[in-house]
Design an enzyme around this catalytic site. Sequence first.
Site, short mmCIF file in Angstrom:
data_model
loop_
_atom_site.label_atom_id
_atom_site.label_comp_id
_atom_site.label_asym_id
_atom_site.label_seq_id
_atom_site.Cartn_x
_atom_site.Cartn_y
_atom_site.Cartn_z
N HIS A 63 32.47 -13.42 156.58
CA HIS A 63 32.11 -12.03 156.84
C HIS A 63 31.57 -11.40 155.56
O HIS A 63 31.47 -12.05 154.52
CB HIS A 63 33.28 -11.26 157.47
CG HIS A 63 34.49 -11.07 156.60
ND1 HIS A 63 34.47 -10.35 155.44
CD2 HIS A 63 35.77 -11.51 156.75
CE1 HIS A 63 35.68 -10.34 154.91
NE2 HIS A 63 36.48 -11.06 155.68
N HIS A 66 33.37 -11.95 152.17
CA HIS A 66 33.14 -13.26 151.54
C HIS A 66 31.72 -13.31 150.97
O HIS A 66 31.49 -13.85 149.89
CB HIS A 66 33.28 -14.39 152.55
CG HIS A 66 34.55 -14.37 153.34
ND1 HIS A 66 34.59 -14.42 154.71
CD2 HIS A 66 35.84 -14.30 152.94
CE1 HIS A 66 35.84 -14.38 155.11
NE2 HIS A 66 36.62 -14.30 154.07
N CYS A 171 55.21 -13.21 155.09
CA CYS A 171 54.06 -12.86 155.95
C CYS A 171 53.36 -14.17 156.31
O CYS A 171 52.87 -14.88 155.42
CB CYS A 171 53.09 -11.93 155.24
SG CYS A 171 51.57 -11.71 156.22
N CYS A 174 49.58 -14.23 155.18
CA CYS A 174 49.34 -14.45 153.74
C CYS A 174 49.91 -15.77 153.28
O CYS A 174 49.58 -16.25 152.21
CB CYS A 174 50.01 -13.38 152.89
SG CYS A 174 49.38 -11.75 153.09
N CYS A 188 53.32 -6.08 155.74
CA CYS A 188 52.46 -6.70 154.75
C CYS A 188 51.26 -5.77 154.49
O CYS A 188 50.58 -5.36 155.43
CB CYS A 188 51.97 -8.05 155.29
SG CYS A 188 50.46 -8.59 154.49
N HIS A 191 47.84 -7.37 155.93
CA HIS A 191 47.61 -7.60 157.36
C HIS A 191 48.26 -6.57 158.25
O HIS A 191 48.07 -6.60 159.47
CB HIS A 191 48.09 -9.01 157.73
CG HIS A 191 47.36 -10.08 156.98
ND1 HIS A 191 47.87 -10.68 155.86
CD2 HIS A 191 46.13 -10.59 157.18
CE1 HIS A 191 46.99 -11.54 155.40
NE2 HIS A 191 45.93 -11.51 156.17
N LYS A 338 39.95 -1.76 154.56
CA LYS A 338 39.41 -3.02 154.05
C LYS A 338 38.84 -3.82 155.22
O LYS A 338 39.46 -3.91 156.27
CB LYS A 338 40.54 -3.83 153.40
CG LYS A 338 40.03 -5.13 152.83
CD LYS A 338 41.15 -6.09 152.47
CE LYS A 338 40.58 -7.41 152.03
NZ LYS A 338 41.50 -8.52 152.09
N LYS A 341 39.27 -9.80 158.95
CA LYS A 341 39.31 -10.33 160.31
C LYS A 341 40.51 -9.77 161.06
O LYS A 341 40.41 -9.36 162.22
CB LYS A 341 39.40 -11.85 160.24
CG LYS A 341 39.46 -12.51 161.59
CD LYS A 341 39.80 -13.99 161.44
CE LYS A 341 40.48 -14.52 162.68
NZ LYS A 341 41.40 -15.61 162.39
N1 MSP Z 1 41.74 -18.93 150.08
C1 MSP Z 1 42.10 -17.78 149.32
C2 MSP Z 1 41.48 -17.84 147.93
C3 MSP Z 1 41.87 -19.05 147.14
S1 MSP Z 1 41.03 -19.09 145.63
C4 MSP Z 1 41.76 -20.33 144.79
C5 MSP Z 1 41.59 -16.52 150.02
N2 MSP Z 1 40.61 -16.70 150.89
S2 MSP Z 1 39.92 -15.52 151.74
O1 MSP Z 1 39.07 -16.20 152.70
O2 MSP Z 1 40.87 -14.63 152.25
O3 MSP Z 1 38.96 -14.78 150.75
C6 MSP Z 1 39.40 -13.69 149.97
C7 MSP Z 1 38.24 -13.20 149.15
O4 MSP Z 1 37.13 -12.83 150.01
C8 MSP Z 1 38.49 -11.94 148.35
O5 MSP Z 1 39.17 -12.19 147.15
C9 MSP Z 1 37.06 -11.47 148.11
O6 MSP Z 1 36.41 -12.31 147.19
C10 MSP Z 1 36.45 -11.71 149.48
N3 MSP Z 1 36.70 -10.59 150.37
C11 MSP Z 1 37.33 -10.64 151.59
N4 MSP Z 1 37.33 -9.38 152.13
C12 MSP Z 1 36.71 -8.53 151.29
C13 MSP Z 1 36.36 -7.17 151.37
N5 MSP Z 1 36.66 -6.42 152.39
N6 MSP Z 1 35.66 -6.66 150.33
C14 MSP Z 1 35.27 -7.41 149.26
N7 MSP Z 1 35.59 -8.69 149.17
C15 MSP Z 1 36.38 -9.27 150.12
O7 MSP Z 1 42.07 -15.46 149.70
#
Ligand code: MSP
Length: 682
Positions: A63, A66, A171, A174, A188, A191, A338, A341
């Site tokens: 999304h 990411h 959680c 998480c 949490c 979430h 934020k 998903k």
């Molecule tokens: N798998 C772990 C990370 C492990 S790194 C060794 C994880 N994955 S995640 O799919 O949840 O991705 C989190 C990351 O996605 C955030 O740290 C950020 O880089 C990005 N984002 C997810 N949602 C976001 C927003 N709403 N806004 C900005 N970035 C966001 O955590």
Amino acid sequence: MSDGTPRNRIVLEEPEEAEIDIPPVDDGIEALSAAEPSPEPRHAERRAYYATTPIFYVNAAPHLGHAYTTLLVDVVTRFHRLKGDDTFFLTGTDEHGENIQKAAAAHGKTPNEYADDVSAQFRTTWDRLGVRYDDFIRTTEERHKRVVSEVLQNVYDSGDIVYGEYSGLYCVKCERFYTEKELVDGKCPQHEIEPEFRTEANYFFKMEKYREWWRDTLTANPDLIRPERYRNEVLAMLREPIGDLSISRPRSRVPWGIPLPWDDEHVAYVWFDALINYYSVLVARDAVERYWPVASHFIGKDILKPHGLFWPIMLKAAGIPLYQHLNVHGYWLNDERKMSKSLGNVVRPLEMVRRYGNDAFRYFLIRDMTFGLDASFSEVAIAERINSDLANDLGNLLNRTLGMLQRYRDGVVPAAGAMEPEDVELRKAFTDLPAKVTRFFDSLQFERAIEAVMEAVRKANKYITDVKPWELARDEADAARLDTVLNTLLEALRCASILLDPVIPGKAHELRKQLGIRNAPFDLSNASQWALIPAGTRTALGEPLFPKFDLEALQKEIEESRAEPEPPAPLEHKDEVAIDDFARLEFRVVTVEKAEEHPDADKLLVLTVRMGPETRTVVSGIKAHYSADEMVGKRLILVTNLKPVKLRGIESQGMILAAENAAGELSLVTLDRDLEDGSEVR
Ligand code: MSP
């Protein structure tokens, strides 16, 4: 509990005109730059730069959140390549753990099949967004697993990993335990769901032992974690004991993980596994020496704790030097929350690219977020940004310049004559930019880097208004002056195309193509030089770089789409259990005789419940939803054979059942007919 280690423990998560082939446009997404920066200097002379994104979980499709981090790192690494740095860009997917195991089961797939599918979706999305990563790591790859085992074994051998037991609030999304203090309204914070109470025998990493070292290191190195607010957050965490970290999960419950090398009844906790990706890739490529000393991690603030606390301490314990920088950005918010998903408010990047174009989407994301702070996402904001900066300022400058060149000089670049002060001033506005932009990039002020270039572009537009080339064109005596003016504008556009190349690579290439220099190699230093477009070069005025958006029509379209109700999100189910497993649980009808607030916890009530001849004490996290008074007399269902646990010093002998909706509202499960206390529920 076998080893006598402290109980303060955290269990967390988890020239030109030669044709170049541009890839075909197949789905409305523009192809990206085909011209490459200048040939690179020899390896040893170049400065190394290594940047990483988080590796994303494969339980959700990519999304905008990411995409932001990934595009940002793409912009940053393209900038470093432009500077001539020997740059390495790593991204990937995080594929182990309980959540992935569950998500796979919910889709009727094995974890392997499921991870293959979603990981491929990430790669396809990045490819379609023109992300030029150098490697894509999957934590299920052998090259990664091997290094995780080695690191774990090293830390175990040094005595920093011990066996023990832990109970707490966990959680499941998480994949980590939370302390009560960390919860918001008992839920949490990520979430917005209530954690489960869990007890587990795990291996613990003795983190507390390194707290002082990390606090001193962070204090002595102000730019290790940036921006400062996040460094301060980590320093605040380090003021109190950080406990020891559970780094394993029983294989019986979570088979989907990397087995601990000394005890294959346990698998590595997903965070211990995942963080090592940044290092394992370099080990596998024999590039540790080259890139590890300059590792720059880019992450969102949601995962500050694992990266700002666990990771440096893991590195220290494993005898690996620290990363150079941890760069932390804020959230993209949608409707003030934020984007994620689980909150159901995600924006799909490919959808945005289809509507607004790849370069405009990248430009918006980098320009409209101040690094470190949250930003609000809206499509109207994208369209406004396109109309103002990209269409009005940049696109217009190109159109006006090439339009005049076409009219007055048949589209052929004239040689410049003597420069007047206003020409010199405009030249300086551009040739000063590489140093300025570099400073802004180095200090993570990406939006200011873009703004600096756009400010110069606006100066160039103003220069046209001031110099009035159309008046010069009327008098043959001004021909040499007009040549200089046109040449100055073309050079300004050339410089802008270089400086903006990392952000809008496709359109920057298109711009150079219209300037007639599509194949000329370039690097950052060329943007501080002038008079590089050879006189006689034939330009090719094309379609507007960025067509304007009709804001009113867009707003109407958005309102209409809002009016359509969202289809309900599919339910996520837990793994199936056999009836025999269910039958091992005992549920009974109880009446609440007494209810009090827990003396040492904000969110807990202590209930005395009657169950036929017995009474029991039950500690329940429902205080945010029910007052002690209104609990007395309620007839509820109690799970009676859960192992008792102490919650803030009071033993809880069971758990009452309650339903919870997506908004976090709670309703206790009760009876629709009166049956006596102690009756069994099946
Ligand atoms: N798998 C772990 C990370 C492990 S790194 C060794 C994880 N994955 S995640 O799919 O949840 O991705 C989190 C990351 O996605 C955030 O740290 C950020 O880089 C990005 N984002 C997810 N949602 C976001 C927003 N709403 N806004 C900005 N970035 C966001 O955590």
